[in-house]
Design a protein around this motif. Sequence first.
Motif, PDB file in Angstrom:
ATOM      1  N   THR A 171      10.121  12.314  -6.343  1.00 53.88           N
ATOM      2  CA  THR A 171       9.285  11.421  -5.530  1.00 53.88           C
ATOM      3  C   THR A 171      10.149  10.541  -4.637  1.00 53.88           C
ATOM      4  OG1 THR A 171       7.559  11.369  -7.207  1.00 53.88           O
ATOM      5  CG2 THR A 171       7.569   9.570  -5.611  1.00 53.88           C
ATOM      6  N   TYR A 172      11.179   9.954  -5.204  1.00 57.15           N
ATOM      7  CA  TYR A 172      12.011   9.026  -4.441  1.00 57.15           C
ATOM      8  C   TYR A 172      13.199   9.692  -3.757  1.00 57.15           C
ATOM      9  CZ  TYR A 172       8.962   5.419  -5.987  1.00 57.15           C
ATOM     10  OH  TYR A 172       7.838   4.669  -6.191  1.00 57.15           O
ATOM     11  N   VAL A 176       0.843  -1.206   0.000  1.00 60.59           N
ATOM     12  CA  VAL A 176       0.000   0.000   0.000  1.00 60.59           C
ATOM     13  C   VAL A 176       0.874   1.250   0.000  1.00 60.59           C
ATOM     14  CG1 VAL A 176      -1.692   1.304   1.332  1.00 60.59           C
ATOM     15  CG2 VAL A 176      -1.933  -1.170   1.101  1.00 60.59           C
ATOM     16  N   LEU A 177       1.893   1.270   0.864  1.00 63.95           N
ATOM     17  CA  LEU A 177       2.765   2.442   0.949  1.00 63.95           C
ATOM     18  C   LEU A 177       3.643   2.607  -0.289  1.00 63.95           C
ATOM     19  CD1 LEU A 177       3.804   2.158   4.691  1.00 63.95           C
ATOM     20  CD2 LEU A 177       2.264   3.855   3.681  1.00 63.95           C
ATOM     21  N   PHE A 178       3.908   1.519  -0.999  1.00 67.54           N
ATOM     22  CA  PHE A 178       4.710   1.582  -2.217  1.00 67.54           C
ATOM     23  C   PHE A 178       3.898   2.057  -3.410  1.00 67.54           C
ATOM     24  CE2 PHE A 178       6.233  -0.640  -6.073  1.00 67.54           C
ATOM     25  CZ  PHE A 178       7.497  -0.077  -6.179  1.00 67.54           C
ATOM     26  N   ILE A 179       2.644   1.630  -3.493  1.00 71.40           N
ATOM     27  CA  ILE A 179       1.806   1.900  -4.660  1.00 71.40           C
ATOM     28  C   ILE A 179       1.486   3.384  -4.824  1.00 71.40           C
ATOM     29  CG2 ILE A 179      -0.532   1.543  -5.607  1.00 71.40           C
ATOM     30  CD1 ILE A 179       1.347  -0.771  -6.150  1.00 71.40           C
ATOM     31  N   PHE A 180       1.169   4.073  -3.735  1.00 74.98           N
ATOM     32  CA  PHE A 180       0.738   5.469  -3.864  1.00 74.98           C
ATOM     33  C   PHE A 180       1.811   6.395  -4.451  1.00 74.98           C
ATOM     34  CE2 PHE A 180      -2.573   4.058  -0.840  1.00 74.98           C
ATOM     35  CZ  PHE A 180      -3.666   4.389  -1.625  1.00 74.98           C
ATOM     36  N   PRO A 181       3.051   6.388  -3.955  1.00 74.11           N
ATOM     37  CA  PRO A 181       4.062   7.223  -4.610  1.00 74.11           C
ATOM     38  C   PRO A 181       4.374   6.765  -6.038  1.00 74.11           C
ATOM     39  CG  PRO A 181       4.824   6.538  -2.449  1.00 74.11           C
ATOM     40  CD  PRO A 181       3.563   5.793  -2.721  1.00 74.11           C
ATOM     41  N   LEU A 182       4.353   5.447  -6.252  1.00 82.07           N
ATOM     42  CA  LEU A 182       4.617   4.937  -7.590  1.00 82.07           C
ATOM     43  C   LEU A 182       3.546   5.386  -8.570  1.00 82.07           C
ATOM     44  CD1 LEU A 182       6.335   3.032  -9.409  1.00 82.07           C
ATOM     45  CD2 LEU A 182       4.713   1.232  -8.793  1.00 82.07           C
ATOM     46  N   GLY A 231       1.760   8.034  -8.433  1.00 78.82           N
ATOM     47  CA  GLY A 231       1.955   9.457  -8.709  1.00 78.82           C
ATOM     48  C   GLY A 231       3.134   9.727  -9.635  1.00 78.82           C
ATOM     49  N   ALA A 232       4.113   8.820  -9.623  1.00 72.22           N
ATOM     50  CA  ALA A 232       5.315   9.023 -10.438  1.00 72.22           C
ATOM     51  C   ALA A 232       5.171   8.467 -11.852  1.00 72.22           C
ATOM     52  CB  ALA A 232       6.516   8.376  -9.751  1.00 72.22           C
ATOM     53  N   ILE A 233       4.227   7.562 -12.059  1.00 70.98           N
ATOM     54  CA  ILE A 233       4.049   6.952 -13.382  1.00 70.98           C
ATOM     55  C   ILE A 233       3.654   8.026 -14.395  1.00 70.98           C
ATOM     56  CG2 ILE A 233       2.569   5.408 -14.745  1.00 70.98           C
ATOM     57  CD1 ILE A 233       2.585   3.507 -12.397  1.00 70.98           C
ATOM     58  N   GLY A 234       4.343   8.034 -15.502  1.00 70.33           N
ATOM     59  CA  GLY A 234       4.068   8.996 -16.556  1.00 70.33           C
ATOM     60  C   GLY A 234       4.887  10.266 -16.419  1.00 70.33           C
ATOM     61  N   GLY A 235       5.536  10.431 -15.288  1.00 70.94           N
ATOM     62  CA  GLY A 235       6.355  11.625 -15.089  1.00 70.94           C
ATOM     63  C   GLY A 235       7.722  11.463 -15.721  1.00 70.94           C
TER      64      GLY A 235
END
Length: 109
Positions: free
Chosen positions: A41-42, A21-27, A29-33
């Motif tokens: 993000t990281y 769950v904690l990994f998916i949310f930042p990922l 948001g970063a997809i497509g960037g």
Amino acid sequence: DGTEHWWSQRLTSVALIPLTVLFIFPLAGAIGGDYDAVRATYADPFNAIIAILFIAVTFKHLQQGLQVVIEDYVHANPARMALLLGNVMLCGLFGLTGVFAVAKIAFGG
């Protein structure tokens, strides 16, 4: 040894629930960037640590699961030992590669 392996698999399973769950949310948001957005993000230590923990625990869990499959279904001793060794090596290699990639993005290399 079997009980320890069983508990370790259960522990990694339970650990993967919040880590996923904690990994998916930042990922998500970063997809497509672009690279700078993903790096931003990281660059946040919390996101980088969660990503590293997620990758490490996922590949440990994968290694343990594949080990059980190999032990249950491969009965030829030389092949079994080769597959178990290959399992540990490949899961370790892919896990370290993922951790290195996140660390490289997080620290801007």
